[in-house]
Design a protein around this motif. Structure first.
Motif, PDB file in Angstrom:
ATOM      1  N   LYS A 123       1.497  18.614  17.746  1.00  0.00           N
ATOM      2  CA  LYS A 123       1.270  17.274  18.291  1.00  0.00           C
ATOM      3  C   LYS A 123      -0.023  16.678  17.732  1.00  0.00           C
ATOM      4  N   HIS A 124      -1.068  17.505  17.615  1.00  0.00           N
ATOM      5  CA  HIS A 124      -2.342  17.021  17.091  1.00  0.00           C
ATOM      6  C   HIS A 124      -2.204  16.552  15.640  1.00  0.00           C
ATOM      7  N   VAL A 125      -1.512  17.349  14.806  1.00  0.00           N
ATOM      8  CA  VAL A 125      -1.329  16.973  13.399  1.00  0.00           C
ATOM      9  C   VAL A 125      -0.473  15.713  13.291  1.00  0.00           C
ATOM     10  N   THR A 126       0.545  15.596  14.137  1.00  0.00           N
ATOM     11  CA  THR A 126       1.409  14.410  14.092  1.00  0.00           C
ATOM     12  C   THR A 126       0.634  13.143  14.447  1.00  0.00           C
ATOM     13  N   ASP A 127      -0.134  13.205  15.545  1.00  0.00           N
ATOM     14  CA  ASP A 127      -0.852  12.003  15.993  1.00  0.00           C
ATOM     15  C   ASP A 127      -1.943  11.606  15.007  1.00  0.00           C
ATOM     16  N   ARG A 128      -2.743  12.581  14.571  1.00  0.00           N
ATOM     17  CA  ARG A 128      -3.872  12.263  13.694  1.00  0.00           C
ATOM     18  C   ARG A 128      -3.402  11.800  12.314  1.00  0.00           C
ATOM     19  N   THR A 129      -2.383  12.439  11.759  1.00  0.00           N
ATOM     20  CA  THR A 129      -1.890  12.031  10.446  1.00  0.00           C
ATOM     21  C   THR A 129      -1.264  10.642  10.508  1.00  0.00           C
ATOM     22  N   HIS A 130      -0.553  10.346  11.595  1.00  0.00           N
ATOM     23  CA  HIS A 130       0.012   9.001  11.758  1.00  0.00           C
ATOM     24  C   HIS A 130      -1.080   7.949  11.877  1.00  0.00           C
ATOM     25  N   ARG A 131      -2.148   8.268  12.611  1.00  0.00           N
ATOM     26  CA  ARG A 131      -3.223   7.302  12.795  1.00  0.00           C
ATOM     27  C   ARG A 131      -4.016   7.080  11.502  1.00  0.00           C
ATOM     28  N   LEU A 132      -4.172   8.106  10.678  1.00  0.00           N
ATOM     29  CA  LEU A 132      -4.966   7.978   9.453  1.00  0.00           C
ATOM     30  C   LEU A 132      -4.177   7.398   8.284  1.00  0.00           C
ATOM     31  N   THR A 133      -2.865   7.649   8.244  1.00  0.00           N
ATOM     32  CA  THR A 133      -2.062   7.186   7.106  1.00  0.00           C
ATOM     33  C   THR A 133      -1.204   5.969   7.434  1.00  0.00           C
ATOM     34  N   GLY A 134      -0.907   5.744   8.710  1.00  0.00           N
ATOM     35  CA  GLY A 134      -0.022   4.656   9.074  1.00  0.00           C
ATOM     36  C   GLY A 134       1.437   4.956   8.855  1.00  0.00           C
ATOM     37  N   LEU A 135       1.782   6.187   8.478  1.00  0.00           N
ATOM     38  CA  LEU A 135       3.168   6.566   8.239  1.00  0.00           C
ATOM     39  C   LEU A 135       3.780   7.171   9.500  1.00  0.00           C
ATOM     40  N   ASP A 136       5.079   7.092   9.605  1.00  0.00           N
ATOM     41  CA  ASP A 136       5.800   7.736  10.691  1.00  0.00           C
ATOM     42  C   ASP A 136       6.056   9.193  10.303  1.00  0.00           C
ATOM     43  N   ILE A 137       5.450  10.120  11.029  1.00  0.00           N
ATOM     44  CA  ILE A 137       5.587  11.536  10.718  1.00  0.00           C
ATOM     45  C   ILE A 137       6.873  12.033  11.367  1.00  0.00           C
ATOM     46  N   THR A 158       0.852  -1.184   0.000  1.00  0.00           N
ATOM     47  CA  THR A 158       0.000   0.000   0.000  1.00  0.00           C
ATOM     48  C   THR A 158       0.886   1.232   0.000  1.00  0.00           C
ATOM     49  N   THR A 159       0.682   2.092  -0.978  1.00  0.00           N
ATOM     50  CA  THR A 159       1.481   3.303  -1.120  1.00  0.00           C
ATOM     51  C   THR A 159       0.587   4.517  -0.933  1.00  0.00           C
ATOM     52  N   VAL A 160       0.964   5.402  -0.043  1.00  0.00           N
ATOM     53  CA  VAL A 160       0.233   6.646   0.198  1.00  0.00           C
ATOM     54  C   VAL A 160       1.003   7.781  -0.481  1.00  0.00           C
ATOM     55  N   SER A 161       0.359   8.467  -1.387  1.00  0.00           N
ATOM     56  CA  SER A 161       1.036   9.501  -2.165  1.00  0.00           C
ATOM     57  C   SER A 161       1.239  10.769  -1.344  1.00  0.00           C
ATOM     58  N   ASP A 162       2.124  11.630  -1.851  1.00  0.00           N
ATOM     59  CA  ASP A 162       2.360  12.918  -1.193  1.00  0.00           C
ATOM     60  C   ASP A 162       1.098  13.761  -1.150  1.00  0.00           C
ATOM     61  N   LYS A 163       0.328  13.730  -2.228  1.00  0.00           N
ATOM     62  CA  LYS A 163      -0.893  14.533  -2.301  1.00  0.00           C
ATOM     63  C   LYS A 163      -1.901  14.100  -1.258  1.00  0.00           C
ATOM     64  N   ALA A 164      -2.049  12.776  -1.071  1.00  0.00           N
ATOM     65  CA  ALA A 164      -3.002  12.281  -0.078  1.00  0.00           C
ATOM     66  C   ALA A 164      -2.586  12.682   1.330  1.00  0.00           C
ATOM     67  N   VAL A 165      -1.301  12.571   1.642  1.00  0.00           N
ATOM     68  CA  VAL A 165      -0.823  12.960   2.971  1.00  0.00           C
ATOM     69  C   VAL A 165      -1.001  14.461   3.185  1.00  0.00           C
ATOM     70  N   ARG A 166      -0.762  15.247   2.132  1.00  0.00           N
ATOM     71  CA  ARG A 166      -0.929  16.696   2.257  1.00  0.00           C
ATOM     72  C   ARG A 166      -2.381  17.055   2.557  1.00  0.00           C
ATOM     73  N   LYS A 167      -3.334  16.455   1.858  1.00  0.00           N
ATOM     74  CA  LYS A 167      -4.743  16.761   2.100  1.00  0.00           C
ATOM     75  C   LYS A 167      -5.182  16.314   3.486  1.00  0.00           C
ATOM     76  N   ILE A 168      -4.692  15.166   3.931  1.00  0.00           N
ATOM     77  CA  ILE A 168      -5.046  14.691   5.269  1.00  0.00           C
ATOM     78  C   ILE A 168      -4.503  15.655   6.326  1.00  0.00           C
ATOM     79  N   ALA A 169      -3.269  16.108   6.156  1.00  0.00           N
ATOM     80  CA  ALA A 169      -2.685  17.040   7.121  1.00  0.00           C
ATOM     81  C   ALA A 169      -3.446  18.364   7.140  1.00  0.00           C
ATOM     82  N   GLU A 170      -3.874  18.845   5.975  1.00  0.00           N
ATOM     83  CA  GLU A 170      -4.648  20.086   5.928  1.00  0.00           C
ATOM     84  C   GLU A 170      -5.987  19.931   6.641  1.00  0.00           C
ATOM     85  N   ARG A 171      -6.667  18.799   6.405  1.00  0.00           N
ATOM     86  CA  ARG A 171      -7.948  18.583   7.070  1.00  0.00           C
ATOM     87  C   ARG A 171      -7.770  18.420   8.577  1.00  0.00           C
ATOM     88  N   VAL A 172      -6.720  17.745   8.988  1.00  0.00           N
ATOM     89  CA  VAL A 172      -6.470  17.551  10.417  1.00  0.00           C
ATOM     90  C   VAL A 172      -6.184  18.888  11.093  1.00  0.00           C
TER      91      VAL A 172
END
Length: 335
Positions: free
Chosen positions: A74-88, A11-25
């Motif tokens: 801290k909020h963006v780090t935790d939520r983005t890690h939980r939604l994407t599974g990536l290490d921020i 499973t590959t998460v693109s840069d664009k998907a991570v960027r949108k998730i971080a903006e929403r978070v």
């Protein structure tokens, strides 16, 4: 039959998907404090299972920026890690605007994800005084030009030595032209001048921070970096000075080391008004939490209809003063 994990695919998460998730978070946390405000823009870079995230946000005013940015990070780090599974690996938060909260909303205590932590002493970290730019466009252009030139030369050399082909025409023509033109010819002088200017430009880009519109904030943590836009500081100082009694129009110019305040005095003593303006502007600058507070320069000039004798108990608010065309108050107007 159980299939190995390597055979089930990846499973590959693109840069664009991570960027949108971080903006929403980030918008989730910021919109609670500032209705209608959220992430202005963001960026993300994914390298394998790690990701670097940067988000620009607008926060409410007044807010202790170091604590609010630390909680939001801290909020963006935790939520983005939980939604994407990536290490921020790193989350960079840039405060691009400070939005005042309406008076009606101040009485209601909203649920605030970016609320600051408990009061703790601010320790000046090793954060640099200037906010440095990544120079993405100049570095991209330089890398592209170097890659094209080196790639073309390497490709031609490989063809010459492996396929026994003659050298490319562009390379032979360039060598012939260089061997037939000396240093004193106009074309050589112009070319050398252009290269010298480009070299000086690259040196200037390497030695200067670039992002002159940002002022660095004092950070309680060595790993936390925060900055505020000069325009936001100018708005805060202008609003604080504008609330001073007797002051009309206000102009504020924020530079890297100085803050110039130009105020117009409508009524009251000029010396007293100047002291009040200096006090209000100084409190506004201290409230910004800047790593290096700029020097304050205040100039108060009277309006054309300035009345020096009007004070709080006289012709202040609710006691208008009749003024003639040449700026003198009519006799008995304050009685």
């Amino acid at each position: 039959m159980t299939v190995a994990a390597a055979q089930r695919g990846t499973t590959t998460v693109s840069d664009k998907a991570v960027r949108k998730i971080a903006e929403r978070v980030a918008a989730e946390a910021v919109s609670v404090s500032v209705p209608g405000a959220g992430a202005a823009k963001g960026s993300a870079t994914v390298r394998g299972r790690r990701a670097d995230v940067a988000v620009d946000v607008a926060l409410r005013y007044p807010t202790p920026l170091p604590g609010a940015v630390r909680a939001l990070q801290k909020h963006v780090t935790d939520r983005t890690h939980r939604l994407t599974g990536l290490d921020i690996a790193a989350v960079r938060i840039a405060v691009t605007a400070l939005i005042p909260v309406p008076a009606a909303a101040k009485s209601v205590a909203p649920r605030n994800h970016s609320a600051p932590a408990s009061a703790e002493p601010v320790v000046v970290s090793r954060t640099p005084l200037r906010w440095w730019s990544r120079r993405r466009l100049p570095m991209g252009l330089l890398t592209l030009a170097a890659a094209v030139a080196c790639g073309a030369l390497a490709f031609d050399l490989i063809l010459v030595h492996t396929a026994h082909r003659p050298a490319a025409l562009w390379r032979t023509h360039t060598l012939n032209w260089l061997s037939g033109h000396g240093p004193g010819e106009p074309s050589v002088v112009i070319g050398a001048g252009v290269l010298a200017v480009l070299g000086l430009l690259m040196i200037a880009l390497a030695l200067t921070p670039g992002r002159r519109g940002l002022l660095t904030l004092a950070s309680p943590s060595p790993r936390l970096r925060a900055a505020v836009d000069r325009g936001a500081v100018a708005v805060l100082v202008r609003d604080a000075v504008g609330d001073t009694q007797g002051i009309g129009r206000v102009r504020v110019r924020v530079r890297r080391r100085t803050v110039a305040v130009r105020a117009r005095l409508a009524f009251g003593d000029r010396a007293v008004a100047r002291r009040r303006v200096e006090s209000a502007a100084g409190r506004a600058l201290e409230g910004c939490g800047l790593l290096r507070v700029p020097r304050l320069r205040v100039r108060v000039r009277p309006e054309a209809a300035w009345d020096p004798e009007t004070e709080e108990g006289g012709g202040g608010v609710g006691h208008p003063v009749a003024v003639t065309a040449d700026g003198r108050a009519l006799e008995g107007a304050n009685r």
